[in-house]
Write an enzyme that holds these catalytic residues in place. Sequence first.
Site, PDB file in Angstrom:
ATOM      1  N   ALA A   1     -12.819 -48.148 -99.286  1.00 53.26           N
ATOM      2  CA  ALA A   1     -11.558 -48.853 -99.525  1.00 53.26           C
ATOM      3  C   ALA A   1     -11.641 -50.324 -99.131  1.00 53.26           C
ATOM      4  O   ALA A   1     -11.124 -51.198 -99.827  1.00 53.26           O
ATOM      5  CB  ALA A   1     -10.442 -48.168 -98.734  1.00 53.26           C
TER       6      ALA A   1
ATOM      7  N   LYS B   1     -20.258 -34.399 -99.383  1.00 54.83           N
ATOM      8  CA  LYS B   1     -20.995 -35.513 -98.786  1.00 54.83           C
ATOM      9  C   LYS B   1     -20.576 -35.791 -97.345  1.00 54.83           C
ATOM     10  O   LYS B   1     -21.371 -36.286 -96.559  1.00 54.83           O
ATOM     11  CB  LYS B   1     -20.850 -36.750 -99.650  1.00 54.83           C
ATOM     12  CG  LYS B   1     -19.405 -37.125 -99.931  1.00 54.83           C
ATOM     13  CD  LYS B   1     -19.036 -38.422 -99.327  1.00 54.83           C
ATOM     14  CE  LYS B   1     -17.547 -38.618 -99.305  1.00 54.83           C
ATOM     15  NZ  LYS B   1     -17.151 -39.938 -98.880  1.00 54.83           N
TER      16      LYS B   1
ATOM     17  N   ASP C   1     -22.266 -41.317-103.878  1.00 49.08           N
ATOM     18  CA  ASP C   1     -21.346 -41.248-102.752  1.00 49.08           C
ATOM     19  C   ASP C   1     -22.065 -40.773-101.485  1.00 49.08           C
ATOM     20  O   ASP C   1     -21.760 -41.213-100.372  1.00 49.08           O
ATOM     21  CB  ASP C   1     -20.197 -40.294-103.107  1.00 49.08           C
ATOM     22  CG  ASP C   1     -18.943 -40.571-102.306  1.00 49.08           C
ATOM     23  OD1 ASP C   1     -18.908 -41.568-101.561  1.00 49.08           O
ATOM     24  OD2 ASP C   1     -17.986 -39.776-102.422  1.00 49.08           O
TER      25      ASP C   1
ATOM     26  N   GLY D   1     -16.460 -41.088-106.199  1.00 50.89           N
ATOM     27  CA  GLY D   1     -17.592 -42.009-106.229  1.00 50.89           C
ATOM     28  C   GLY D   1     -17.721 -42.780-104.939  1.00 50.89           C
ATOM     29  O   GLY D   1     -16.959 -42.570-103.996  1.00 50.89           O
TER      30      GLY D   1
ATOM     31  N   ASN E   1     -17.112 -40.630 -91.187  1.00 52.09           N
ATOM     32  CA  ASN E   1     -17.943 -39.470 -90.894  1.00 52.09           C
ATOM     33  C   ASN E   1     -19.277 -39.889 -90.300  1.00 52.09           C
ATOM     34  O   ASN E   1     -19.757 -39.294 -89.344  1.00 52.09           O
ATOM     35  CB  ASN E   1     -18.139 -38.660 -92.175  1.00 52.09           C
ATOM     36  CG  ASN E   1     -16.817 -38.092 -92.665  1.00 52.09           C
ATOM     37  OD1 ASN E   1     -16.264 -37.193 -92.051  1.00 52.09           O
ATOM     38  ND2 ASN E   1     -16.289 -38.653 -93.740  1.00 52.09           N
TER      39      ASN E   1
ATOM     40  N   TRP F   1      -7.462 -45.849 -98.386  1.00 59.67           N
ATOM     41  CA  TRP F   1      -7.782 -45.710 -99.815  1.00 59.67           C
ATOM     42  C   TRP F   1      -6.511 -45.773-100.663  1.00 59.67           C
ATOM     43  O   TRP F   1      -6.474 -46.447-101.696  1.00 59.67           O
ATOM     44  CB  TRP F   1      -8.577 -44.429-100.036  1.00 59.67           C
ATOM     45  CG  TRP F   1      -9.190 -44.199-101.402  1.00 59.67           C
ATOM     46  CD1 TRP F   1      -9.308 -42.996-102.011  1.00 59.67           C
ATOM     47  CD2 TRP F   1      -9.788 -45.159-102.290  1.00 59.67           C
ATOM     48  NE1 TRP F   1      -9.946 -43.133-103.231  1.00 59.67           N
ATOM     49  CE2 TRP F   1     -10.244 -44.452-103.433  1.00 59.67           C
ATOM     50  CE3 TRP F   1      -9.976 -46.550-102.251  1.00 59.67           C
ATOM     51  CZ2 TRP F   1     -10.862 -45.082-104.507  1.00 59.67           C
ATOM     52  CZ3 TRP F   1     -10.597 -47.183-103.330  1.00 59.67           C
ATOM     53  CH2 TRP F   1     -11.029 -46.457-104.435  1.00 59.67           C
TER      54      TRP F   1
END
Lengths: 331, 331
Positions: free
Chosen positions: B138, B189, B242, B134, B254, B12
């Site tokens: 990447a 999240k 997200d 958000g 994840n 990112w």
Amino acid sequence: MRRATVIGAGSWGTALASFLAARGLEVHFWGRDAALMQAIQQSRRNERYLPDLALPAGVRCTHELGSLPASDLVLMVVPSSAMAHTAQLLASTAVAQSQVVVSCTKGIEQSSGKRMSELLGDHFSGPQLAVLSGPNHAEEVARQQPTAAVIAAEQQETALALQEVFTAPWFRSYTSDDVVGVEWAGAMKNPYAIAAGIARGLDLGDNAIAALVTRALAEMTRLGSRAGGKAETFSGLSGVGDLVATCYSLHSRNNRLGIALGQGQSLADYQAKSPMVAEGVPNTRSLYGVAKKLEVRTPVLDAIYGVLHEGKSPTEGLIGLLSREPRAEAE
Amino acid sequence: MRRATVIGAGSWGTALASFLAARGLEVHFWGRDAALMQAIQQSRRNERYLPDLALPAGVRCTHELGSLPASDLVLMVVPSSAMAHTAQLLASTAVAQSQVVVSCTKGIEQSSGKRMSELLGDHFSGPQLAVLSGPNHAEEVARQQPTAAVIAAEQQETALALQEVFTAPWFRSYTSDDVVGVEWAGAMKNPYAIAAGIARGLDLGDNAIAALVTRALAEMTRLGSRAGGKAETFSGLSGVGDLVATCYSLHSRNNRLGIALGQGQSLADYQAKSPMVAEGVPNTRSLYGVAKKLEVRTPVLDAIYGVLHEGKSPTEGLIGLLSREPRAEAE
């Protein structure tokens, strides 16, 4: 509840008929195609719409509405465009004397803008009315994969009685008193699933689809609340739950249609090849009309309407969406 | 804004450094690994974390914090576990004299339960603070695929100045004044993406994942509102946007970790093989602690905590979730 009637022999009707028979109910299963119903009665499979599921012996198939008895529970699982006509035909049969009639169809009638349970109310005065909705792909329910649904009814006792029927170790149902919100949520997710499919077909990526789903949820909540639903319903299973299931699953006919459009197929070509109804096509027209009438801002719906019904290209439709002026998120 | 510093050379950070350089800013790009930064400086590629992206010439790489100048804009893109320490190191450098410092990291510090921008506030007294969040994989931003982000800041002028920087024909940013909500949403999240991955690894189906995502959103909203965020933020890009991007994308570390766990790999084995940090593992521990402290009911988070940190099997964890008593959806 001991006796159920399932009206409509598509994939969802077939999965529901099987579910109820497996729960021990006597199930009368109606479809309009005599040859199909006879084939299902004999082979115990709906080869056309749900070929992998073997129906329990307790399911009795027919194509004659007049032969159906009054039931404790009637599930209406016909396409949204056939709901009013089917209810009208049933009104003069024994089925109209049933205890509870449940709409399992997602959509808004194009000509009237009415919800499915409103159409049922126009023709059935005796039975209690209810709605079954949520992220419930028929193929997965048929395989007994874990599933959760919402049962909405104005009478709490009706919702609770249905909840008892629609409960299995792998199937959980939640009750709601927001019939209006649950039906609007279910009707709106289909156009958005077409939009998500188009984005996928155009290979716009996961970020773009997530942004689209977020804006679709805001739009659903805005339009559905204006139409009389509770805002919180749209954050539940029949709202965001069904929206993401439909936007992210290849089981969804609407999503698959969108992918084909994004990849350059025309709507007419796609529809000519697919035997299954993609409810999102008529849904988009109905909802677009309602949004204009209620003066609710719906840029995503407008974009998909443009692609489906005004000859815009998928790229034009979605680029129009992505090139609006930057603003505050809460606006 | 003319000069930017990007702290952290993961995927990112690399994508953001490239974005800012392409927007015409002078970009100072810091990573802690001297060899990696030297290689990026020479080859113009971050072969370890984002190999497909060629960095513009305007990006200047270094591994020495002391060599960095004060900037108009500092992006903090280090793992959540390194945020406090990195901010502390920067506090005595010229970077601390910058105008705006933006957290681009999602997570809550485990020991303190603090948000990332709170940690920045502990060490930077001069700069304005902001948050970028958000559904922003990447890899897709690097390919300039359509993306939308939220920029949250307490000062509206800070948010608006950042919005101007983070705007491109394919990149839209929305402003928000809910720093707290945006940070909680981003932090929460990741554990849910692990849960969705486990469901996928166990092959539970799309209905189950949609139900899980719906309950995760309700939980995020409940916990994040209690922690001081606005409920509406969780229905926006940094919340549901997200969440779905992470739960449904194979770009997500994840989600991939969850799939591996669902398929039977152990956490230790998976972590030994993967060079990228799955933020959800420490995030789950931090959030679990906060939820207990704030006395908020979080069954999904509890289930994933059980699998990651208490040795429960994935099946145990998710079956516990699916076998609770039926209830009303709004309860």
